[in-house]
Motif scaffolding. Sequence first.
Motif, PDB file in Angstrom:
ATOM      1  N   GLY A  37       0.727  -1.406  -0.055  1.00  9.85           N
ATOM      2  CA  GLY A  37       0.117  -0.051   0.072  1.00  9.85           C
ATOM      3  C   GLY A  37       0.862   1.195   0.055  1.00  9.85           C
ATOM      4  N   GLY A  97       6.575  11.683   9.445  1.00 11.96           N
ATOM      5  CA  GLY A  97       5.410  10.682   9.148  1.00 11.96           C
ATOM      6  C   GLY A  97       4.612   9.855  10.185  1.00 11.96           C
ATOM      7  N   ARG A  99       3.776   6.958  10.795  1.00 13.14           N
ATOM      8  CA  ARG A  99       4.175   5.633  11.342  1.00 13.14           C
ATOM      9  C   ARG A  99       4.950   5.730  12.799  1.00 13.14           C
ATOM     10  N   LEU A 102       2.824   7.320  15.557  1.00 10.52           N
ATOM     11  CA  LEU A 102       2.033   6.418  16.118  1.00 10.52           C
ATOM     12  C   LEU A 102       2.607   5.322  17.041  1.00 10.52           C
ATOM     13  N   TYR A 126      -3.405  -1.775  11.090  1.00  8.00           N
ATOM     14  CA  TYR A 126      -1.914  -1.384  10.630  1.00  8.00           C
ATOM     15  C   TYR A 126      -1.106  -1.886  11.768  1.00  8.00           C
ATOM     16  N   TYR A 129       0.498  -0.568  15.246  1.00  4.29           N
ATOM     17  CA  TYR A 129      -0.368  -0.304  16.490  1.00  4.29           C
ATOM     18  C   TYR A 129       0.176  -1.436  17.555  1.00  4.29           C
ATOM     19  N   CYS A 172      -8.578   3.838  13.332  1.00  4.15           N
ATOM     20  CA  CYS A 172      -8.023   4.046  12.087  1.00  4.15           C
ATOM     21  C   CYS A 172      -9.078   4.214  11.305  1.00  4.15           C
ATOM     22  N   ASN A 176      -7.549   1.232   7.304  1.00  2.00           N
ATOM     23  CA  ASN A 176      -6.547   0.199   6.566  1.00  2.00           C
ATOM     24  C   ASN A 176      -6.788  -1.138   6.986  1.00  2.00           C
ATOM     25  N   ASP A 204      -5.879   7.703  13.785  1.00  2.00           N
ATOM     26  CA  ASP A 204      -4.971   7.517  12.610  1.00  2.00           C
ATOM     27  C   ASP A 204      -5.764   7.945  11.249  1.00  2.00           C
ATOM     28  N   CYS A 206      -4.640   8.904   8.144  1.00  2.00           N
ATOM     29  CA  CYS A 206      -3.774   9.301   6.951  1.00  2.00           C
ATOM     30  C   CYS A 206      -4.336   9.139   5.487  1.00  2.00           C
ATOM     31  N   TYR A 207      -5.513   8.471   5.741  1.00  2.00           N
ATOM     32  CA  TYR A 207      -6.072   8.114   4.280  1.00  2.00           C
ATOM     33  C   TYR A 207      -7.411   9.231   4.166  1.00  2.00           C
ATOM     34  N   SER A 242       1.999  11.671   2.972  1.00  2.00           N
ATOM     35  CA  SER A 242       2.151  10.536   2.303  1.00  2.00           C
ATOM     36  C   SER A 242       1.568  10.413   1.299  1.00  2.00           C
ATOM     37  N   LYS A 243       0.263  10.143   1.623  1.00  2.00           N
ATOM     38  CA  LYS A 243      -0.802   9.676   0.631  1.00  2.00           C
ATOM     39  C   LYS A 243      -1.474  10.903  -0.117  1.00  2.00           C
ATOM     40  N   ARG A 251       8.659  11.683   4.463  1.00  2.00           N
ATOM     41  CA  ARG A 251       8.383  11.563   5.748  1.00  2.00           C
ATOM     42  C   ARG A 251       7.839  12.671   6.369  1.00  2.00           C
ATOM     43  N   TYR A 326      -7.848   1.246  -0.969  1.00  2.00           N
ATOM     44  CA  TYR A 326      -7.793  -0.507  -0.869  1.00  2.00           C
ATOM     45  C   TYR A 326      -9.123  -0.848  -1.599  1.00  2.00           C
TER      46      TYR A 326
HETATM   47  C1  LIG Z   1      -2.977   2.894   8.556  1.00  2.00           C
HETATM   48  C2  LIG Z   1      -1.710   3.657   8.206  1.00  2.00           C
HETATM   49  N1  LIG Z   1      -1.364   4.338   9.206  1.00  2.00           N
HETATM   50  C3  LIG Z   1      -0.296   5.225   9.313  1.00  2.00           C
HETATM   51  C4  LIG Z   1       0.612   4.778   7.869  1.00  2.00           C
HETATM   52  C5  LIG Z   1       2.224   5.564   7.937  1.00  2.00           C
HETATM   53  O1  LIG Z   1       1.916   6.217   6.916  1.00  2.00           O
HETATM   54  P1  LIG Z   1       3.309   7.647   6.955  1.00  2.00           P
HETATM   55  O2  LIG Z   1       4.250   7.081   8.190  1.00  2.00           O
HETATM   56  O3  LIG Z   1       3.784   7.460   5.269  1.00  2.00           O
HETATM   57  O4  LIG Z   1       2.582   8.726   7.454  1.00  2.00           O
HETATM   58  C6  LIG Z   1       0.240   3.932   7.058  1.00  2.00           C
HETATM   59  C7  LIG Z   1       0.727   3.548   5.589  1.00  2.00           C
HETATM   60  O5  LIG Z   1       0.773   2.726   4.939  1.00  2.00           O
HETATM   61  C8  LIG Z   1      -1.031   3.175   7.107  1.00  2.00           C
HETATM   62  O6  LIG Z   1      -1.463   2.507   6.099  1.00  2.00           O
END
Ligand SMILES: Cc1ncc(COP(=O)(O)O)c(C=O)c1O
Length: 398
Positions: A37, A97, A99, A102, A126, A129, A172, A176, A204, A206-207, A242-243, A251, A326
């Motif tokens: 992804g 970023g 990730r 979190l 994801y 966590y 989330c 995802n 979270d 991020c999408y 990122s997305k 990042r 997705y």
């Molecule tokens: C649900 C979810 N959260 C966080 C992230 C992390 O993204 P980034 O660290 O690029 O902001 C991802 C990356 O695939 C994700 O799918």
Amino acid sequence: MNPLLASLQPYPFERLKQLFAPVTPNPAYAAISLGIGEPRHATPQLVLDALSSATGALSSYPATAGLPALKEACAAWVQRRYGVRLDPAAQILPVNGTREALFAFAQTVIDPTRANATVICPNPFYQIYEGAAILAGATPYYAPSDSALNFNINWGTVSDRVWENTQLVYVCSPGNPTGAVMPMSDWEKLFRLSDRYGFVIASDECYSEIYFRDEPPLGSLEAAERCGLRDFRNLVVFTSLSKRSNVPGMRSGFVAGDAGFLKQFLLYRTYHGSAVSGMVQAASIAAWNDEVHVRENRAMYRRKFAAVTPMLSEVMDVRLPDASFYLWAAVPGGNDEVFARELLAQYNVTVLPGSYLARHAQGVNPGAGRVRMALVAETEECVEAAQRIVDFVKGRTG
Ligand SMILES: Cc1ncc(COP(=O)(O)O)c(C=O)c1O
């Protein structure tokens, strides 16, 4: 060695590598991966330009608290996107970023000396966590997504005992791998539970900018304001470029919400050395200030999903998600591993078994019998993959 490291689970892609190890993909087809992804649309020129004009920032250490100008740009975006006003100095913190953020957040907020420290994760989820909870000295509790609730979680199924031990809940939304957006009624429930039991919510999001309905996904800050939650008590939101802006390699993201938690988070991050590069901060300002590239990006995903989803829905139980990039499809025959393996062998298309993104908990693995397909490649390639999947399913059942 830290003994908790031994409790970390293999990442889904390691398991996929093992599953595929004995398989020779059909050489008649070029490989197409819907597995990982990772955004693959082009990075906008304005971000590249802002990056290359900010190289001067490399000659000094950045401050962990972030540039005031970036925090103001983030706050202005939150105001435009959610109609919520934040204090940039106290309620926003840039991160490398989401990730790492979190993960680091759990290390900041969990008190492992309290008995039965528990972190609630959605299931499927994801994987960060879970690892964050484990390394913070807590035990993850997996709350299953329910296909009858548009893949949302029925918070009512979590027992009082679990809530009493819960220190942190990861949400989330958009999800995802499910793409589900958590509705207002669920936010109300979760905020009430947080008030009662005192846990913090890490949301979270991020999408949030890749969506398929007319209205953009509800954000937690917006939901909190509608519920009259004062100063976003016990709520911290995580969001990312990122997305939204196709810069996974840059990042860059930010966290926002409860100023008390952000103050402690900043302290933790100062020791951890998690300042965002000044160059990246400059480019991030340009990205958050521009919405044209975000609309174009969303339009590309919409065209892609409009082409692929109807093809696949003829042979599988799959539909357009609320948001995310997705498709979360039920596989004919019900075995996601076998489906993924045979699809690779016969048609050289990679999909991710849903059971790898979830845990068996509360008597069920809610990812079993499903596969995740990331529509990140160009439309033509995704359509080609969809056609091969259609042929594959028809060949199996016909
Ligand atoms: C649900 C979810 N959260 C966080 C992230 C992390 O993204 P980034 O660290 O690029 O902001 C991802 C990356 O695939 C994700 O799918």
